[in-house]
Design an enzyme around this catalytic site. Sequence first.
Site, PDB file in Angstrom:
ATOM      1  N   GLU A 139       0.830  -1.197   0.000  1.00 49.94           N
ATOM      2  CA  GLU A 139       0.000   0.000   0.000  1.00 49.94           C
ATOM      3  C   GLU A 139       0.873   1.258   0.000  1.00 49.94           C
ATOM      4  OE1 GLU A 139      -3.501   1.821   2.953  1.00 49.94           O
ATOM      5  OE2 GLU A 139      -2.164   0.222   3.644  1.00 49.94           O
TER       6      GLU A 139
ATOM      7  N   LYS B 258      -9.111   2.905  -2.047  1.00 50.19           N
ATOM      8  CA  LYS B 258      -9.382   2.226  -0.778  1.00 50.19           C
ATOM      9  C   LYS B 258     -10.790   2.586  -0.316  1.00 50.19           C
ATOM     10  CE  LYS B 258      -7.079   1.393   3.688  1.00 50.19           C
ATOM     11  NZ  LYS B 258      -5.832   1.705   4.440  1.00 50.19           N
TER      12      LYS B 258
ATOM     13  N   CYS C 145      -5.657  -2.900   2.335  1.00 46.25           N
ATOM     14  CA  CYS C 145      -5.438  -2.989   3.784  1.00 46.25           C
ATOM     15  C   CYS C 145      -6.718  -3.092   4.608  1.00 46.25           C
ATOM     16  CB  CYS C 145      -4.588  -1.806   4.248  1.00 46.25           C
ATOM     17  SG  CYS C 145      -3.824  -2.099   5.871  1.00 46.25           S
TER      18      CYS C 145
END
EC number: 6.3.5.1
Length: 681
Positions: free
Chosen positions: A53, A122, A178
Amino acid sequence: MMDFHSLYSHDFVRVAACVPRASVAEPTFAVEETLALAATGDRTKVAVMLFPELGISSYAIDDLLFQDALLEAVHAALGRLIEASRTLFPVLVVGAPVRHGPRLFNTAVVIHRGAVLGVVPKAYPPNYREFYERRHFSSGLDVRGETISIAGIEAPFGIDLLFRSAGTVPFTFHVEICEDVWVPLPPSTRAALAGAEVLLNLSASNITIGKGDTRRLLCSAHSMRTVSAYVYSAAGPGESTTDLAWDGQAAVFENGALLAETERFATGATMAVGDVDLGRLRQERMRLNTFGECAVDELRRAPAFRSVEFHLDAPAETVPLQRIFERFPFVPSDPAKLREDCYEAYNIQVQGLAKRLAAARAQHAVIGVSGGLDSTQALIVTARAMDRLGLSRSNILAYTLPGFATSEGTKSNAWALIRAIGATGAEIDIRPAARQMLADLGHPFADGQQVYDVTFENVQAGLRTDYLFRLANQHRALVVGTGDLSELGLGWCTFGVGDHMSHYNVNASVPKTLIQHLIRFVAASGDVSAETIEVLNAILATEISPELVPQDAGGAIQSTQQIVGPYALQDFNLFYLTRYGFRPSKIAFLAERAWADPDRGAWPKDVPEGDRRAYELGEIRRWLRLFLQRFFANQFKRSTLPNGPKITAGGSLSPRGDWRAPSDAAADVWLAEFDANVPEA
């Protein structure tokens, strides 16, 4: 013919979770490190390479993310990566901060062959404990159906993207970032239901005590629940340690199993490479009807995904499979796992028989004891079932039934075991009755000729069963079956007799390769006498034989494995045919990987050194072809099996359980695929 020896010919895809070295807020350095790993992936023909990430900018740089100079450097770095990817085989998935309109997003940029396939924001930037992502990033939850410009290339942008290869390596993958996997309903769950087989997670996840195990558990469970491969990469060496630390944990999971993991706290770049079995995942999803029903239900209500198509074709050169497969799929090589499996299998057998005896209100059990592996295990289980029911072991009526080929060694072992167990033993010599029946049939043996045909063999087997069932009638008892799963798979049992028919068969779903370890488990349990251990070891050392045909002039016995093949190979074939439905060529491919090199991979600890041998492709081919012929020709025996408990996750062959098939199906389709795609050597 396909390239038999290449993993890309057998529904595998090679993926890598990468942890490059980092240097805080230096995109040029990040690109160089990314390309260094990408070059390795290109040489080893990795299909998809996942990076951490925000790896292009660094993760823990706080308000530097708002600096124009850095964001422009990231943009330029992405341009370099896109251009360099033109000559690379893998798809590259990298993390970068990207501006879109007035908002900044934490994104995954998917790159292949000079193109940006898509950009995924994200969905759930965290803002708790040490995380302050919403200070800098907008949530991508509302981003669907959009496009974005990266280095002058227009690309799909949103959380609604599935990436599908339309080349000769067909598969579908999805990307999340994540925190997305830590929420109750990860975006990848919906993606899996929509058809994604490989789920990728770019992470920067910092390390605290115990978090490594938590991540393994999370990713493993998620891959199992979604019946997918889950690929996870976290930030590693060089990331800022102002307030946090990083262990560089990257891993590949397949349906709950860990395939590969990087060294944690490494000082240099690392990469976890896993050869994902797409065929296995597809089979599991197809078998699990509830997976499909959940997909229909969820996708009826959820927004649709967009498919981004790209072409990934199998390399011209052979790409050997790196993954190690267990030689004994029913017998784990890990000693602790093997002990646990044996404990469970043994107690499943005991519980099953105890319940059946109690339900039938039978206080006696009749069993034929040959001195071989199967009847030994069945007798041990029967003894423990009597213990559990509070009955005397003398209630076990154990009979030796010697025939024309019974050896003194096996008969003496049978008697020693009966005495050691504490059963009531007796012997019935079946030879007089067999001679009479053969004479009644007009068989040449009755006239003194040495004709040892199937009639000669089955007269003996049938009489043993007749005696056992009539003894059960006489004593109001149940006949305990002894035949095992391997024999049922090969049809190495006589229809309607002892190794096929009983009142309850405790061994019905226990393969031959596992039975040996169950006996060793009991011998090592500390619950049996020294006398019992001695006879169990003697039985384990005896060559497997039905003992229906007398020794030849040279003293050679009737060897089961010389007739139907090594049980080690045939159990392997049985597992992958019935459990996963693999085509014969793939089974042969996996068998060669497992067996061709005896030094590759671990062995179950109790496998004797002399049995730790190699099987080359020629032998594998010979025995697999025989297995296919015998398996299909003998389905009629499996269609009429008595009751018995399911033991292994590999399944049973009961018509009421894992395997239901027509008794008159031919093996032609399987043999044609085998002949077309499995080379001679």
